[in-house]
Structures are given as structure tokens and as C-alpha cells.
Scaffold this motif. Structure first.
Motif, PDB file in Angstrom:
ATOM      1  N   ALA A   1       0.783  -1.266   0.090  1.00 52.48           N
ATOM      2  CA  ALA A   1       0.013  -0.057  -0.065  1.00 52.48           C
ATOM      3  C   ALA A   1       0.630   1.201  -0.028  1.00 52.48           C
ATOM      4  CB  ALA A   1      -0.906   0.078   1.224  1.00 52.48           C
ATOM      5  N   ASN A   2       2.282   1.169  -0.017  1.00 49.54           N
ATOM      6  CA  ASN A   2       3.090   2.266   0.122  1.00 49.54           C
ATOM      7  C   ASN A   2       2.789   3.004   1.205  1.00 49.54           C
ATOM      8  OD1 ASN A   2       5.345   3.623  -0.869  1.00 49.54           O
ATOM      9  ND2 ASN A   2       3.679   5.222  -2.125  1.00 49.54           N
ATOM     10  N   ASP A   3       2.609   2.620   2.480  1.00 49.51           N
ATOM     11  CA  ASP A   3       2.112   3.109   3.642  1.00 49.51           C
ATOM     12  C   ASP A   3       3.455   3.245   4.383  1.00 49.51           C
ATOM     13  OD1 ASP A   3       1.038   4.331   5.660  1.00 49.51           O
ATOM     14  OD2 ASP A   3      -0.653   2.994   5.729  1.00 49.51           O
ATOM     15  N   LEU A   4       4.243   4.357   4.450  1.00 48.61           N
ATOM     16  CA  LEU A   4       5.657   4.138   5.311  1.00 48.61           C
ATOM     17  C   LEU A   4       5.259   3.899   6.404  1.00 48.61           C
ATOM     18  CD1 LEU A   4       8.585   4.927   5.154  1.00 48.61           C
ATOM     19  CD2 LEU A   4       8.332   7.174   5.409  1.00 48.61           C
ATOM     20  N   PRO A   5       4.499   4.711   7.369  1.00 45.93           N
ATOM     21  CA  PRO A   5       4.535   4.644   9.030  1.00 45.93           C
ATOM     22  C   PRO A   5       4.444   3.229   9.348  1.00 45.93           C
ATOM     23  CG  PRO A   5       3.211   6.602   8.093  1.00 45.93           C
ATOM     24  CD  PRO A   5       3.454   5.539   7.027  1.00 45.93           C
ATOM     25  N   LYS A   6       3.703   2.147   8.630  1.00 43.72           N
ATOM     26  CA  LYS A   6       3.709   0.904   8.964  1.00 43.72           C
ATOM     27  C   LYS A   6       4.912   0.199   8.971  1.00 43.72           C
ATOM     28  CE  LYS A   6      -1.420   0.214   7.810  1.00 43.72           C
ATOM     29  NZ  LYS A   6      -2.286  -0.784   6.894  1.00 43.72           N
ATOM     30  N   ILE A   7       5.533   0.495   7.643  1.00 45.54           N
ATOM     31  CA  ILE A   7       6.964  -0.384   7.553  1.00 45.54           C
ATOM     32  C   ILE A   7       7.972   0.207   8.703  1.00 45.54           C
ATOM     33  CG2 ILE A   7       8.913  -0.589   5.823  1.00 45.54           C
ATOM     34  CD1 ILE A   7       6.535   0.248   3.672  1.00 45.54           C
ATOM     35  N   LEU A   8       7.879   1.652   8.989  1.00 47.10           N
ATOM     36  CA  LEU A   8       8.754   2.116   9.833  1.00 47.10           C
ATOM     37  C   LEU A   8       8.530   1.614  11.165  1.00 47.10           C
ATOM     38  CD1 LEU A   8      11.096   4.140  10.598  1.00 47.10           C
ATOM     39  CD2 LEU A   8       9.181   5.930  10.657  1.00 47.10           C
ATOM     40  N   GLY A   9       7.078   1.390  11.636  1.00 48.06           N
ATOM     41  CA  GLY A   9       6.728   1.032  12.758  1.00 48.06           C
ATOM     42  C   GLY A   9       7.082  -0.419  13.011  1.00 48.06           C
ATOM     43  N   VAL A  10       7.064  -1.365  12.101  1.00 47.79           N
ATOM     44  CA  VAL A  10       7.595  -2.831  12.187  1.00 47.79           C
ATOM     45  C   VAL A  10       9.033  -2.642  12.301  1.00 47.79           C
ATOM     46  CG1 VAL A  10       7.410  -5.034  10.932  1.00 47.79           C
ATOM     47  CG2 VAL A  10       5.598  -3.620  11.092  1.00 47.79           C
ATOM     48  N   THR A  11       9.803  -2.039  11.477  1.00 48.46           N
ATOM     49  CA  THR A  11      11.135  -1.973  11.565  1.00 48.46           C
ATOM     50  C   THR A  11      11.730  -1.616  12.912  1.00 48.46           C
ATOM     51  OG1 THR A  11      11.109  -1.337   9.267  1.00 48.46           O
ATOM     52  CG2 THR A  11      13.458  -1.154  10.215  1.00 48.46           C
ATOM     53  N   LEU A  12      11.223  -0.726  13.426  1.00 50.31           N
ATOM     54  CA  LEU A  12      11.615  -0.224  14.624  1.00 50.31           C
ATOM     55  C   LEU A  12      11.460  -1.293  15.839  1.00 50.31           C
ATOM     56  CD1 LEU A  12      13.036   2.068  16.346  1.00 50.31           C
ATOM     57  CD2 LEU A  12      10.799   3.072  16.710  1.00 50.31           C
ATOM     58  N   VAL A  13      10.286  -1.679  15.903  1.00 48.31           N
ATOM     59  CA  VAL A  13       9.732  -2.844  16.698  1.00 48.31           C
ATOM     60  C   VAL A  13      10.844  -4.000  16.625  1.00 48.31           C
ATOM     61  CG1 VAL A  13       7.999  -4.487  17.180  1.00 48.31           C
ATOM     62  CG2 VAL A  13       7.569  -2.227  16.850  1.00 48.31           C
ATOM     63  N   ALA A  14      10.904  -4.628  15.200  1.00 48.43           N
ATOM     64  CA  ALA A  14      11.769  -5.479  15.038  1.00 48.43           C
ATOM     65  C   ALA A  14      13.265  -5.495  15.574  1.00 48.43           C
ATOM     66  CB  ALA A  14      11.882  -5.826  13.612  1.00 48.43           C
ATOM     67  N   ALA A  15      13.843  -4.143  15.507  1.00 49.36           N
ATOM     68  CA  ALA A  15      15.094  -3.577  15.845  1.00 49.36           C
ATOM     69  C   ALA A  15      15.096  -3.812  17.621  1.00 49.36           C
ATOM     70  CB  ALA A  15      15.604  -2.255  15.571  1.00 49.36           C
ATOM     71  N   VAL A  16      14.240  -3.190  18.063  1.00 46.75           N
ATOM     72  CA  VAL A  16      13.992  -3.326  19.676  1.00 46.75           C
ATOM     73  C   VAL A  16      13.964  -4.830  19.954  1.00 46.75           C
ATOM     74  CG1 VAL A  16      12.607  -2.798  21.603  1.00 46.75           C
ATOM     75  CG2 VAL A  16      12.877  -1.075  19.809  1.00 46.75           C
ATOM     76  N   PHE A  17      13.350  -5.682  19.222  1.00 49.78           N
ATOM     77  CA  PHE A  17      13.304  -6.993  19.824  1.00 49.78           C
ATOM     78  C   PHE A  17      14.517  -7.668  19.643  1.00 49.78           C
ATOM     79  CE2 PHE A  17       8.308  -7.486  18.910  1.00 49.78           C
ATOM     80  CZ  PHE A  17       8.304  -7.705  20.487  1.00 49.78           C
TER      81      PHE A  17
END
Length: 341
Positions: free
Chosen positions: A303-319
Motif C-alpha cells: 500500500a506504500n504506507d511508510l508509517p507501517k513499515i517504519l513501525g515494524v522496522t523499529l519494533v523488530a530492531a527493539v526485539f
């Protein structure tokens, strides 16, 4: 000794906190600074918030409201402040409040990202924890037995299966498993269903058993090979011969001396693998249509929805950071020499 352990834990916690700050800066730079270096404009970045179908005026207005014309340092400060205290987003029809931790606001779905991630974390957490327990037990046990029976039929068969498990991708084994166990035999759920553990533990396990086994087959093969190599090395050490010379039972020698020495590299890769899975098992969730973080990220990319991608990337990095922190603490339990250092 207790003081040494506490000091070691405090050092690791401080290092993890600093690493999280660095990870947030790097993650933000990947999505905002690197595209600028590649020639992207604020309008180009704004299209990742409003989707591909937005008009030119909408894109410019969104870029202005998001502060994409500000210096990159100001953008990062505003974004980081939003993660801690929340933020407000003006999407034209009104102002939406994004409570802390605000990992972004989707202009396409008109929803904050964090609550949607909270709904999907239990799916990914269930998948990762269940599969990791299976592959850790199966992989380590197979590796130990293969090392103790080196050159036997069991050793050759186990390593052949391990080689096949490492080589076959999850989307291949997953689809084959679905076709055989779900659609042909009807033993498991066909995918796409998830029942929370608190609602019905039996249905929860029934819906995830096939993804667990399929994912564990991929990873357990790798762990079996690593465990076998580590056991073959440690079982030839002098302290193993000393333990046997003292008359200790073979089971004690293998488990408390041999396996303990071989567990250090296993802990390293286990922390990384578990952290990556908690950040979203993209292929597994897509193959079995599980509504977890991985599928959420794929939907955001489509969907070209950047906030979703950025959110998952940050959560993955935290994990991943947290998983490595736990591994560092477990090192002190497995190997006392780490505490001394």
C-alpha cells in the motif's frame, strides 16, 4: 560475586539503552535521510504516507504538515519526541492525537500504528516462541546424539535431513505441508486463523502447530549442525577426559561439561534468530496467512504506507536488541568466565 553479577547486568542494560538510541537514529535515517541522498524530495517522501493515488496538492500539503521541509535533525527530534510523549497529526479533516509510544500515524487508514502493532504482536510472539522451543529442543538433541554417534547411520541420516532443512525455503515446505496435512489429510488448520491463547489454548495450538513445525524444521537443521560441531570440539578437550577419569557418569560428562561448553555459540545464534522472528516472520506469516507483524509489513509495502513499515522496522530492531541483551545475561550463567571479564 553478587556485586560482580549486578555490575555486569548494569553495564549490559546501559549498553542496550544506548544501542536502542543508535538503532532509532539509523532506522530514521534509512527512511528519511538516505532517500534524500538518492535524490528524493519532500514530496516524494510524502507519497509514502498518502499512497499512490493522492493528488499533487494533497502530497504537498502532507509534506508541509509532516515537517518534511525541515532539516533532518529537526525531523528526527520531532519523531523521537513523538515516540516518547506522543504526537499530533493534521490530515486536513482534523487533528488526530497519536498517544505515546507513537511510532507513526497512517494517513491511509487514519489510524496510529502502535495499536495495530499491539494487535499483531501476539500472533508473531506465539509463532516465534512455539517454533523456537521446538527447533531448540530438536536441533540440540539431534546434534548431541550425532556427535556422540559420529559416523553412524543415525549421524549420516540426521545430517542429511539437516542439509535438506537448511536448503529448502519456508515458502516451499510451508506450501507442501499445507497441501498434504491441511487440505489432503485435514489434520491441521489450513492457515489464516489465529485464536488467542487466553480464549482457547487448544484451538490456539491447533492453528499454529503446522507453522511451528514447518518453521522449526528450517531452524532445527541449522542448530543440529552447530551443536554437532560444538560437541565434537568440546568432547575432545582435556577437561572432558579429566571428568571421565574422576569416574563421573557419562550423562553428567556429556550434559554438564560437554554440552555446556558447546552452548555458547548456540546462544548467540538463538538470540539473533528469535529477535528476527519476533520482529516479523515475513515468509511464514505470508505463507500461512497469519495476521502478524510480518504480514503487516508486507501490507504496508504493497500500500506504500511508510508509517507501517517504519513501525515494524523499529519494533523488530527493539526485539533484536532485547534478545541480544538476554543472551548476554545468559552468557554469565552458562560461562562464569564472562562475569569475570
Amino acid at each position: 560475586m553478587p556485586g560482580t553479577v549486578i555490575t555486569y547486568i548494569i553495564r549490559r542494560l546501559i549498553a542496550a539503552a544506548g544501542l536502542l538510541v543508535i538503532v532509532s537514529a539509523v532506522t530514521f535515517s534509512i527512511f528519511y535521510l538516505v532517500p534524500r541522498w538518492a535524490g528524493a524530495t519532500p514530496e516524494t517522501l510524502a507519497t509514502r504516507y498518502v499512497g499512490r493515488a493522492a493528488t499533487e496538492d494533497t502530497v504537498k500539503l502532507t509534506a508541509e504538515r509532516l515537517g518534511l521541509y525541515d532539516p533532518i535533525a529537526v525531523q528526527y527530534w520531532n519523531w523521537a519526541k513523538g515516540v516518547v510523549v506522543g504526537a499530533e497529526y493534521d490530515y486536513g479533516a482534523g487533528v488526530e492525537r497519536c498517544p505515546a509510544p507513537c511510532l507513526g500515524y497512517s494517513f491511509i487508514t487514519k489510524q496510529p500504528v502502535w495499536p495495530e502493532l499491539l494487535d499483531r504482536i501476539p500472533v508473531t510472539l506465539s509463532l516465534a516462541v512455539g517454533a523456537s522451543l521446538l527447533w531448540l529442543l530438536a536441533g540440540v538433541a539431534t546434534g548431541v546424539l550425532s556427535a556422540l554417534k559420529r559416523g553412524s547411520i543415525f549421524d549420516r541420516a540426521a545430517m542429511t535431513v539437516a542439509l535438506a532443512g537448511v536448503s529448502l525455503p519456508i515458502f516451499f515446505t510451508g506450501l507442501i505441508s499445507l497441501a498434504f496435512f491441511s487440505y489432503r489429510l485435514g489434520w491441521t488448520q489450513p492457515g489464516g486463523t489465529f485464536v488467542p491463547f487466553t480464549d482457547n489454548p487448544y484451538l490456539w495450538a491447533q492453528a499454529l502447530i503446522l507453522p511451528w513445525v514447518t518453521l522449526a524444521f528450517l531452524f532445527s537443521a541449522q542448530y543440529a549442525r552447530h551443536t554437532r560441531a560444538g560437541m565434537l570440539e568440546t568432547m575432545n578437550e582435556d577437561y572432558i577426559r579429566t571428568a571421565r577419569a574422576k569416574g563421573l557418569p557419562e550423562r553428567t560428562v556429556v550434559v554438564q561439561h560437554g554440552l555446556r561448553g558447546a552452548l555458547t555459540p548456540i546462544l548467540t545464534i538463538f538470540g539473533l534468530d528469535l529477535g528476527l522472528l519476533l520482529g516479523g516472520a515475513v515468509l511464514t506469516e505470508k505463507t500461512f496467512s497469519l495476521p502478524g507483524l510480518g504480514k503487516y509489513a508486507v501490507d504496508g509495502i504493497v500500500a506504500n504506507d511508510l508509517p507501517k513499515i517504519l513501525g515494524v522496522t523499529l519494533v523488530a530492531a527493539v526485539f533484536i536488541v532485547l534478545a541480544n541483551l538476554i543472551v548476554d545475561l545468559l552468557y554469565a550463567v552458562v560461562d562464569p568466565r564472562v562475569r569475570a571479564k
